[in-house]
Design a protein around this motif. Structure first.
Motif, short mmCIF file in Angstrom:
data_model
loop_
_atom_site.label_atom_id
_atom_site.label_comp_id
_atom_site.label_asym_id
_atom_site.label_seq_id
_atom_site.Cartn_x
_atom_site.Cartn_y
_atom_site.Cartn_z
N ASP A 1 64.14 14.10 50.49
CA ASP A 1 64.02 15.25 51.39
C ASP A 1 63.22 16.42 50.82
OD1 ASP A 1 65.63 13.76 53.07
OD2 ASP A 1 67.48 14.78 52.48
N VAL A 2 63.16 16.53 49.51
CA VAL A 2 62.47 17.66 48.87
C VAL A 2 61.15 17.15 48.29
CG1 VAL A 2 62.63 19.40 47.03
CG2 VAL A 2 64.67 18.76 48.32
N PRO A 3 60.07 17.93 48.42
CA PRO A 3 58.79 17.50 47.82
C PRO A 3 58.98 17.16 46.35
CG PRO A 3 58.45 19.44 49.19
CD PRO A 3 59.95 19.22 49.13
N SER A 4 58.53 15.98 45.96
CA SER A 4 58.76 15.49 44.60
C SER A 4 57.45 15.15 43.90
CB SER A 4 59.67 14.25 44.63
OG SER A 4 60.91 14.57 45.24
N ILE A 5 57.42 15.50 42.63
CA ILE A 5 56.24 15.21 41.80
C ILE A 5 56.70 14.36 40.62
CG2 ILE A 5 54.44 16.19 40.32
CD1 ILE A 5 54.62 18.73 42.06
N MET A 6 56.21 13.15 40.54
CA MET A 6 56.56 12.25 39.45
C MET A 6 55.47 12.29 38.38
SD MET A 6 59.48 11.19 40.17
CE MET A 6 60.47 11.66 41.60
N VAL A 7 55.77 12.95 37.29
CA VAL A 7 54.79 13.11 36.21
C VAL A 7 54.73 11.83 35.39
CG1 VAL A 7 54.15 14.51 34.21
CG2 VAL A 7 55.38 15.56 36.13
N PRO A 8 53.54 11.33 35.08
CA PRO A 8 53.43 10.13 34.24
C PRO A 8 54.22 10.30 32.94
CG PRO A 8 51.30 10.67 35.16
CD PRO A 8 52.21 11.80 35.53
N ALA B 1 50.81 17.71 31.29
CA ALA B 1 51.89 17.65 32.28
C ALA B 1 51.87 18.86 33.19
CB ALA B 1 53.24 17.53 31.57
N ALA B 2 51.70 20.06 32.61
CA ALA B 2 51.69 21.28 33.42
C ALA B 2 50.48 21.30 34.36
CB ALA B 2 51.67 22.50 32.50
N GLU B 3 49.32 20.88 33.87
CA GLU B 3 48.14 20.82 34.72
C GLU B 3 48.34 19.80 35.85
OE1 GLU B 3 44.64 21.94 31.45
OE2 GLU B 3 45.10 19.84 31.89
#
Length: 295
Positions: free
Chosen positions: A245-252, A266-268
């Motif tokens: 339900d919440v926008p999700s960002i899966m960082v490698p 990661a921050a970029e």
């Protein structure tokens, strides 16, 4: 992996190592003992100088995994390294000081970068290994590039979003963790601060329901990155609904491993994904796009 050896096996391997012909190389030959050590090796060593990398060098937690493709992989213990006889053995969390002494007796320099308490210390470790491998200029350039990008992120406009970090096991990272540093460097407001969380711990279900975040930051969700048992908190419906339900960002995972060495990447990545998803005002999105161009 334990490296205790029977004296007989050690002596036999050492004798074979001493009989091997000396390899002609542009620089010292090198091997990585674990996947964090592999990152130093893969960052700077000439490919022809790498005699072996660890079995996890191509895994999801390895930042330079693409560079490891086709390289010899360590399968055994110290006897195998004695047969390969690299000039330098880089290790991070694997091995021991006693093992280092044994290798030193046959001319193998075992090097363990010191534990880094800051981002600058992480970069210095890379530069030190680069110098050890005869690539001092590349190490200095590496440090300069990452420090410039780090300062640019610090000066970038903050993103007015509450972020929560979660792993497949249902744990989160609070103040004092390298992950918290990444979230702050990306310009987000860690919800862990509001929840009073320090270090690593389970995500509080009730508080997440009452005060849901604006964005979920996740990592180690790739296949093979981590084992999640049937009893893991991450299997709870609250967590699954949160990601849905919440926008999700899966960082490698490779950007979040090895003590925050690649926290700038990661921050970029997070800022670029937030811009791509249209979650921020135009002014912040423009700043994020400018940062992405620095990569």
């Amino acid at each position: 992996m334990p490296f205790a050896l029977h004296l007989k096996n050690w002596l036999i391997a050492a004798c074979f190592a001493l009989l091997l012909p000396t390899r002609v190389s542009a620089g010292p030959t090198v091997a990585g003992l674990d996947f964090c050590a592999d990152q130093y090796v893969l960052a700077f060593a000439n490919r022809s100088d790498i005699v072996a990398v660890s079995r996890d060098a191509q895994g999801p937690s390895s930042y330079y995994r693409n560079r490891a493709v086709g390289l010899p992989v360590l399968q055994g213990g110290a006897e195998e390294l004695l047969m390969l006889r690299p000039d330098v053995l880089v290790r991070s969390w694997s091995g021991s000081a006693a093992m280092d002494q044994r290798f030193d007796r046959v001319g193998i320099t075992a090097y363990q970068p010191p534990y880094a308490l800051s981002f600058e210390a992480n970069l210095k470790n890379f530069a030190d290994v680069a110098a050890l491998l005869g690539h001092e200029a590349e190490g200095e350039a590496f440090m300069a590039d990452y420090m410039a990008r780090y300062r640019a992120l610090q000066q970038a406009a903050p993103i007015p979003l509450k972020a929560v970090y979660m792993t497949p096991s249902g744990f989160t990272a609070g103040r004092g963790s390298s992950v918290d540093d990444v979230i702050r460097l990306a310009g987000l407001d860690p919800i862990a601060e509001d929840l009073g969380l320090n270090g690593w711990g389970p995500l509080p279900l009730e508080q997440l329901v009452i005060t849901p975040p604006d964005v979920v930051i996740g990592s180690f969700f790739e296949e093979g990155a981590v084992h999640v048992s049937n009893w893991s908190g991450g299997r709870h419906t609250v967590f699954r609904d949160l990601v849905a339900d919440v926008p999700s960002i899966m960082v490698p995972s490779g950007m979040m491993s090895c003590g925050g060495a690649f926290m700038v990447d990661a921050a970029e990545y997070i800022r670029a994904e937030i811009r791509r998803m249209g979650l921020v005002p135009t002014t912040v999105a423009t700043a994020s796009k400018a940062l992405e161009g620095r990569r």
